[in-house]
Motif scaffolding. Sequence first.
Motif, short mmCIF file in Angstrom:
data_model
loop_
_atom_site.label_atom_id
_atom_site.label_comp_id
_atom_site.label_asym_id
_atom_site.label_seq_id
_atom_site.Cartn_x
_atom_site.Cartn_y
_atom_site.Cartn_z
N GLY A 254 0.88 -0.86 -0.46
CA GLY A 254 0.12 0.06 0.11
C GLY A 254 0.88 1.18 0.19
N ASN A 255 2.01 0.87 -0.37
CA ASN A 255 3.16 2.56 -0.84
C ASN A 255 2.68 3.43 -1.94
OD1 ASN A 255 5.01 0.93 1.60
ND2 ASN A 255 5.56 0.22 -0.19
N HIS A 256 2.21 4.29 -1.97
CA HIS A 256 2.42 5.50 -2.63
C HIS A 256 2.56 6.64 -2.24
CE1 HIS A 256 -1.64 7.16 -1.11
NE2 HIS A 256 -1.67 6.16 -0.67
N VAL A 257 3.07 7.57 -3.44
CA VAL A 257 3.46 8.83 -3.52
C VAL A 257 2.07 9.86 -3.64
CG1 VAL A 257 4.40 10.34 -4.93
CG2 VAL A 257 5.42 8.31 -4.65
N GLY A 258 2.22 10.30 -2.50
CA GLY A 258 1.16 11.37 -2.79
C GLY A 258 0.05 10.67 -1.76
N ASP A 259 -0.18 11.35 -1.06
CA ASP A 259 -1.90 10.54 0.21
C ASP A 259 -2.71 12.62 1.23
OD1 ASP A 259 -3.33 9.45 1.56
OD2 ASP A 259 -1.44 9.60 3.48
N TRP A 260 -3.60 12.26 0.22
CA TRP A 260 -4.52 13.54 0.91
C TRP A 260 -6.20 12.53 1.83
CZ3 TRP A 260 -4.76 18.38 -0.09
CH2 TRP A 260 -4.44 18.72 -0.75
N GLU A 261 -5.90 13.03 2.97
CA GLU A 261 -6.19 12.16 4.14
C GLU A 261 -7.56 14.07 4.85
OE1 GLU A 261 -6.20 9.47 5.03
OE2 GLU A 261 -4.79 8.57 4.42
N HIS A 262 -8.56 13.76 5.55
CA HIS A 262 -9.25 14.55 5.73
C HIS A 262 -10.19 14.38 7.02
CE1 HIS A 262 -12.27 12.46 4.04
NE2 HIS A 262 -12.86 12.47 4.26
N SER A 263 -9.87 15.24 7.93
CA SER A 263 -11.87 15.30 9.08
C SER A 263 -12.20 16.08 8.49
CB SER A 263 -11.04 15.58 9.67
OG SER A 263 -10.19 16.44 9.92
N MET A 264 -13.57 15.97 8.89
CA MET A 264 -14.59 16.85 8.72
C MET A 264 -16.20 17.18 9.42
SD MET A 264 -18.68 16.39 7.74
CE MET A 264 -19.40 15.08 6.65
N VAL A 265 -16.15 17.99 10.51
CA VAL A 265 -16.43 18.24 11.37
C VAL A 265 -17.95 18.78 10.74
CG1 VAL A 265 -17.31 19.48 13.39
CG2 VAL A 265 -15.22 19.07 12.55
N ARG A 266 -19.63 18.36 11.24
CA ARG A 266 -20.88 19.31 10.19
C ARG A 266 -21.49 19.54 11.65
NH1 ARG A 266 -25.35 14.85 7.10
NH2 ARG A 266 -23.47 15.84 5.73
N PHE A 267 -21.61 20.41 11.06
CA PHE A 267 -22.35 21.46 11.62
C PHE A 267 -23.65 22.45 11.63
CE2 PHE A 267 -18.09 22.76 11.87
CZ PHE A 267 -17.42 23.24 12.22
N LYS A 268 -24.68 22.28 12.72
CA LYS A 268 -26.37 22.40 12.45
C LYS A 268 -26.50 24.49 12.82
CE LYS A 268 -30.48 22.11 12.31
NZ LYS A 268 -31.25 22.30 11.06
N ASP A 269 -26.59 24.90 12.02
CA ASP A 269 -26.94 26.16 13.00
C ASP A 269 -25.46 27.23 13.66
OD1 ASP A 269 -29.51 26.63 11.53
OD2 ASP A 269 -30.06 25.90 13.30
N GLY A 270 -24.35 26.79 13.09
CA GLY A 270 -22.90 26.89 13.36
C GLY A 270 -22.78 25.61 14.51
N LYS A 271 -23.14 25.42 15.21
CA LYS A 271 -22.50 24.56 16.28
C LYS A 271 -22.32 22.73 16.14
CE LYS A 271 -23.82 26.84 19.07
NZ LYS A 271 -22.91 28.11 19.70
N PRO A 272 -21.36 22.73 16.07
CA PRO A 272 -21.39 21.40 15.73
C PRO A 272 -21.60 19.65 16.05
CG PRO A 272 -18.87 21.58 17.93
CD PRO A 272 -20.56 23.32 17.13
N ILE A 273 -22.10 18.97 15.30
CA ILE A 273 -22.88 18.38 15.60
C ILE A 273 -23.04 16.61 15.46
CG2 ILE A 273 -25.37 18.90 15.75
CD1 ILE A 273 -25.50 17.57 12.64
N ALA A 274 -21.43 16.08 14.07
CA ALA A 274 -20.39 14.91 14.16
C ALA A 274 -19.63 14.83 14.00
CB ALA A 274 -21.34 13.96 13.22
N LEU A 275 -17.94 14.01 13.65
CA LEU A 275 -17.54 13.96 13.28
C LEU A 275 -17.23 12.93 12.73
CD1 LEU A 275 -14.28 15.27 13.17
CD2 LEU A 275 -13.92 13.32 15.54
N HIS A 276 -15.85 12.91 11.25
CA HIS A 276 -15.73 11.97 10.79
C HIS A 276 -14.21 12.23 10.41
CE1 HIS A 276 -16.57 8.94 7.26
NE2 HIS A 276 -14.99 9.41 6.61
N LEU A 277 -13.47 10.54 10.31
CA LEU A 277 -12.31 10.72 10.05
C LEU A 277 -12.37 10.06 9.24
CD1 LEU A 277 -10.93 10.13 14.14
CD2 LEU A 277 -10.76 12.79 12.45
N SER A 278 -11.30 10.25 8.18
CA SER A 278 -10.65 8.81 6.92
C SER A 278 -9.86 8.23 7.64
CB SER A 278 -10.90 9.79 6.08
OG SER A 278 -9.25 11.11 5.88
#
Length: 450
Positions: free
Chosen positions: A204-228
Amino acid sequence: MSDPPNKVEEVAEKAIEKVIEPAAQETPSVAPSADKPAIATVVGAAQAVQDGLHAEQGTKPTYEPLPAYALQYAPLMWLSNEEQYWPGNPLEHLENCIPQHKNGALIEVPKDIFGKWDSLKIPAVNDPDVFLCLNQEDPRVNARIEKLTATHGKPDPVTRRSDSAVWLILVDKSTIVEPGVVDVFYFYFYPYNLGNTVAFTKFGNHVGDWEHSMVRFKDGKPIALHLSAHADGHSFPWAIVEKMGDRPVGYVAKGSHAMYAKPGAKHYSPVPIVGPVDYTDKGVLWDPSLNYVAAKFDVPTATFTPLTAPPPTATTTAAPPTPGEAPAPASHPGEGSSSPASTPVYDTRLTPEQVVAVLNYQGRWGNSFSDVREPKGSVGDKISDVGDKLQDVFHFGKKHESERKPERSLGLSQKLSMLRWAEGPTGPRYKSLERVGVTWNTTALLNELV
């Protein structure tokens, strides 16, 4: 006497020549969900005309500010003590790459923009079948190439700032999820992904790597977190994730950079004992808010627009001076702060045009390693289904659901090689920015958080 040339007309003509006409000549290609090339090219041309207006008037285009809550609740990341491949800059990575078609043919790029961000806008380069291949030493021979280790991107142990910017993408989903819902993605680029060991071999070696986290907001308040992580990742209700003050905490696996909610060994394959394992620990704390750029993604048109920093009056929450302590409020640049290192900073070294060019790139951010493929008809080719099963079981070379699979059948030996040396990853635009649901399995969550 003829009228002087009109700058707006000039820009419009160039936009039609460079954007509209090439798009009209393109044959349909496989596109991700929410990717609408025709609409996107027209919008891009319109933006070019708008830029011409600003040029003629001597003004700069104005962009919306990033909401302050995107920084206030930005995730904090623990990188492993044993990490060797640190966060990098995709534009510096581009300087060390040659665009190459998946069939091995080199893509011609004018010398004046070779290795520069402008090259990403060339239709022949900005193509799903193009790979940005490292023009340094072959990483299969030496993966400790300086350009891949990106040691300058290692976060400072005191300030927790990395010299490599984090890429924030805001997606308003009020019309596709429910009113008031906004997803903020935090993308992290690494020049190299070091695979995990199975049978004394790194797969699973590879050149280049994009990872992400994501926060879902509802009316400016956080309600969930995603980790890739690998094939997908995990999503968590906001209330149950570890936090430092108001900010969630993630743990980045050594080498693979997959992210988890707790430290320790992570068995991400269903194969017991011999399956690959990720390792995370509290090594170096990284605060992405201290060096970032931002843009918004419009789902209907699949286009990116730059965002500016929040106004000086907007306050954010800085990283705690000591892990576990309550964070102190910090203002945005311009308002002043007794602790500059804890103040969110927009990386102005990157222009709005560069930010959009990187996010909008449709090709792959690493080598194709196409030379490991052998002609069809070999013995291994006759039992290629075995290779398919290996990939499905071990999740090697298949880090995200949106990654495209090879189009032609490969023999077993080739598939094993491709599992060891995976193709370069796609960029942020292919990471399901338009996703609607945030779902989680209660049992899996409990196991993950133990």
